[in-house]
Design an enzyme around this catalytic site. Structure first.
Site, short mmCIF file in Angstrom:
data_model
loop_
_atom_site.label_atom_id
_atom_site.label_comp_id
_atom_site.label_asym_id
_atom_site.label_seq_id
_atom_site.Cartn_x
_atom_site.Cartn_y
_atom_site.Cartn_z
N GLU A 164 22.95 -68.31 43.88
CA GLU A 164 23.17 -69.17 45.04
C GLU A 164 22.85 -70.63 44.69
OE1 GLU A 164 21.54 -67.51 48.72
OE2 GLU A 164 21.40 -65.60 47.66
N GLU A 193 19.02 -48.04 51.80
CA GLU A 193 19.28 -47.84 50.37
C GLU A 193 19.83 -49.10 49.70
OE1 GLU A 193 18.79 -44.68 48.48
OE2 GLU A 193 18.77 -46.41 47.15
N GLY A 201 26.99 -57.25 44.27
CA GLY A 201 28.43 -57.30 44.46
C GLY A 201 28.83 -56.59 45.73
N LYS A 222 11.83 -55.99 46.57
CA LYS A 222 12.35 -54.66 46.24
C LYS A 222 11.23 -53.77 45.70
CE LYS A 222 16.92 -56.56 45.34
NZ LYS A 222 17.76 -57.24 44.33
N ILE A 269 22.49 -48.05 42.73
CA ILE A 269 21.63 -46.98 42.21
C ILE A 269 20.90 -46.33 43.39
CG2 ILE A 269 19.69 -46.41 40.69
CD1 ILE A 269 20.27 -49.00 39.15
N LYS A 326 16.03 -57.00 52.15
CA LYS A 326 14.78 -56.63 51.44
C LYS A 326 13.59 -57.45 51.90
CE LYS A 326 18.08 -58.35 48.87
NZ LYS A 326 19.33 -57.74 48.52
N VAL A 333 28.59 -58.39 51.55
CA VAL A 333 28.28 -56.96 51.70
C VAL A 333 29.00 -56.37 52.91
CG1 VAL A 333 26.45 -55.25 51.97
CG2 VAL A 333 26.06 -57.27 50.56
#
Lengths: 393, 393
Positions: B181, B120, B294, B196, B127, B96, B14
């Site tokens: 993973e 976010e 991703g 989440k 999304i 999260k 990320v």
């Protein structure tokens, strides 16, 4: 959070939806001070003290700080919005035609007067697409944005494919059920989705295109042959506004019926539902679906704007500020299915390439590549001859 | 718009996606001042001057006003976030677990220090669900929110149904392709989607539930019989977190596999994609779909938060402020499919009603109503016995 005093213009479907949503809101109680309507003799669901017939009862009331404009007429709406902003009032509107025709002036009015003008309810009903483009995709280059922006035509098209109705029967059904107006031109000829596309183009690509420059081909020439063509190939017909980046400086936009297949997210967006696909360079393809029309969904979109006002929210038009000399172009080739009355019509509408042709006693079509410029020039001819034209994927 | 100076913790998938998105952003150039990483010997794609190994090189740098926290470890992340906020720095995070475990403390830290904490990217990748809940559904009562929040399990489940692979083979494939993973527990046992759901429950319903109180049943006990059951009935299996309003004062939440049919919008959300359904009282059912994981999609979600910071954006937790004594409940009945090893297991897991039962030499199942409380109490037993349990619509 500020307590807002609202002056409401128009008390039809959306206005009543807003009234209902305000009464049932979990959060705040914004106060409707006055509702200006046109027809003195209609029965109203609210206290008659609230109702007035003179626009100045709202515009000149210093207590009212927000004007919510929900009338049909675009010219009158524009006058109201201008007068409201000149008097220092924030505005929430759902009038797509008024917005699309006057975007440039409305942006400068907003800036000059340091006011908010919000209009989430103008496009795609309850899908929060404008806010999402403004706040979430504000720093990402978008590749394309397209979808089903008009519930009326989608309702009609769903009936033709799912129930095998012809266009006229499906239209009449939609009118009886309140999904289409008695004069359906604005919807079925694709004007309504075009206005919405023009608004979204500003927020998605930072470009203002005058609606008159954007091709809108509708569905009123749809024949049983076209419906059968779709059904035999397991396709559906959807009226899609498309806005697409061609390169760093060129954007194209058009509204044309599309034959789409089961792999497209929009395939299952039926009846009065709307769907929007946003494709970003990094974020990939996003898909949003929700109710595109109706009193409550649209009323809740208006309510959401009012709520944003109570937090001093403004659109910042970031993409527009960063525009970088983007221009509108129609120099693109589209894959088109064109149903003809006779072969001679191909002299008027010039294909760049023809991939397949079918001729029989009662049904002829050509599939091939045609430029958007050519289609734009031929639009009057296509309407006169009632030729059905659709993009085929 | 402010020019922001960023200190970045973590430079994995990320982090690199964010770096790339920042370099290609259309809008602003936020400045990455320093990147703190763990492993000194890894090759990095950036200038070595940018890299540091001591967290205080970011935390104690007065030039840095935003900390972007993208490390794996939830405890370390929490320490970093706390220290950053105590030093007056805004924080953007995608962690999260850290968020879900500490929501209450994080909200008060944010308020006390008058800082923004944005996240976010912690839920549903690209999304924009948190922002949409915060800003768009802030005044509307929501009935339910559910969806596919975990790309790894959705990728595995897609492979089992579409390609007829068994669970172990599909898991190995997902690991080889980088979608799972080496220790997949967090995903396949449903912890990740649970964190989440806890975060979204705060923004959608204004309620903080500790993750330990929420049932998470995963997909690791999925057998070929379960897959065949789904295929024969043209169903798909999806791991769904569900948050639902029971009445004005009670909210339930759980993560359980679901058999869903073709009418559900989530049916076609396959592979690594995520989908979220939000049902509002007025706006009806909204559906959002996008890439759930991703480097680029998640990086662009982080970028969008950084962009919001440059406009002083904060979550205002309106639903939380208006909460009105909402409570979490598990007193709800669910329609459950339970695959058993033997009938005697029904003594441990008590159904309220049994609708159908199937017993054979190698495959037994029961379908009926069971309370969420009962399932929650039985979760260790279900895992030990490797019983597959799913909601059936």
């Amino acid at each position: 959070m500020k307590q807002l005093n609202i002056g409401l213009f128009g008390f039809g479907c959306v206005g009543q939806g807003l009234y209902f949503a305000l009464q049932h809101s979990t959060g705040f109680r914004a106060n409707i001070k006055k509702i200006v309507v046109k027809h003195p003799h209609k029965k109203r669901i609210v206290d008659s003290d609230l109702i007035a017939y003179d626009k100045y009862e709202i515009l000149d009331n210093p207590e009212i700080d927000v004007v919510v404009e929900l009338i049909d007429n675009a010219e009158e709406a524009f006058e109201i919005v201008k007068m409201a902003m000149e008097r220092g009032k924030h505005v929430v509107t759902a009038n797509k035609k008024m917005l699309a025709m006057n975007l440039e002036e409305l942006i400068s009015l907003q800036k000059k007067n340091q006011l908010s003008l919000l209009y989430e309810a103008s496009a795609c009903g309850s899908i929060p697409i404008i806010r999402t483009l403004e706040e979430y995709f504000d720093n990402e280059d978008l590749l394309q944005l397209y979808g089903i922006f008009n519930g009326t035509t989608n309702y009609i098209l769903t009936k033709t494919i799912d129930e095998g109705l012809d266009y006229q029967t499906a239209l009449k059904g939609a009118q009886q059920e309140g999904f289409a107006e008695s004069d359906p031109t604005n919807d079925v000829e694709g004007f309504d989705p075009k206005y919405k596309a023009v608004i979204l183009c500003l927020h998605a690509f930072g470009l203002i295109i005058h609606p008159d420059k954007v091709l809108n081909l509708g569905i009123s020439s749809l024949s049983e042959n076209d419906i059968q063509f779709a059904s035999e190939k397991s396709l559906k017909i959807k009226l899609l506004p498309v806005i697409r980046k061609i390169d760093d400086h060129q954007i194209t936009a058009y509204v044309i019926p599309h034959f789409i297949n089961n792999n497209n997210n929009l395939f299952k967006v039926d009846r009065e539902f709307n769907g929007v696909i946003v494709e970003g360079e990094f974020s990939g393809q996003q898909f949003f679906q929700g109710k595109g029309a109706g009193s409550h969904p649209t009323g809740s979109a208006v309510l959401s704007d009012i709520s944003a006002l109570s937090y001093d929210y403004k659109y910042s038009f970031k993409k527009f500020e960063q525009n970088g000399h983007k221009k509108f172009t129609q120099k693109v080739l589209l894959d088109i299915y064109l149903r003809l009355n006779s072969k001679s019509e191909l002299e008027q509408i010039i294909f760049e390439e023809i991939h397949s042709q079918y001729y029989s006693q009662d049904y002829n079509y050509v599939i091939g590549k045609i430029s958007l410029e050519q289609l734009f020039r031929s639009q009057a001819y296509l309407r006169e001859q009632k030729l059905f034209c659709a993009v085929i994927e």
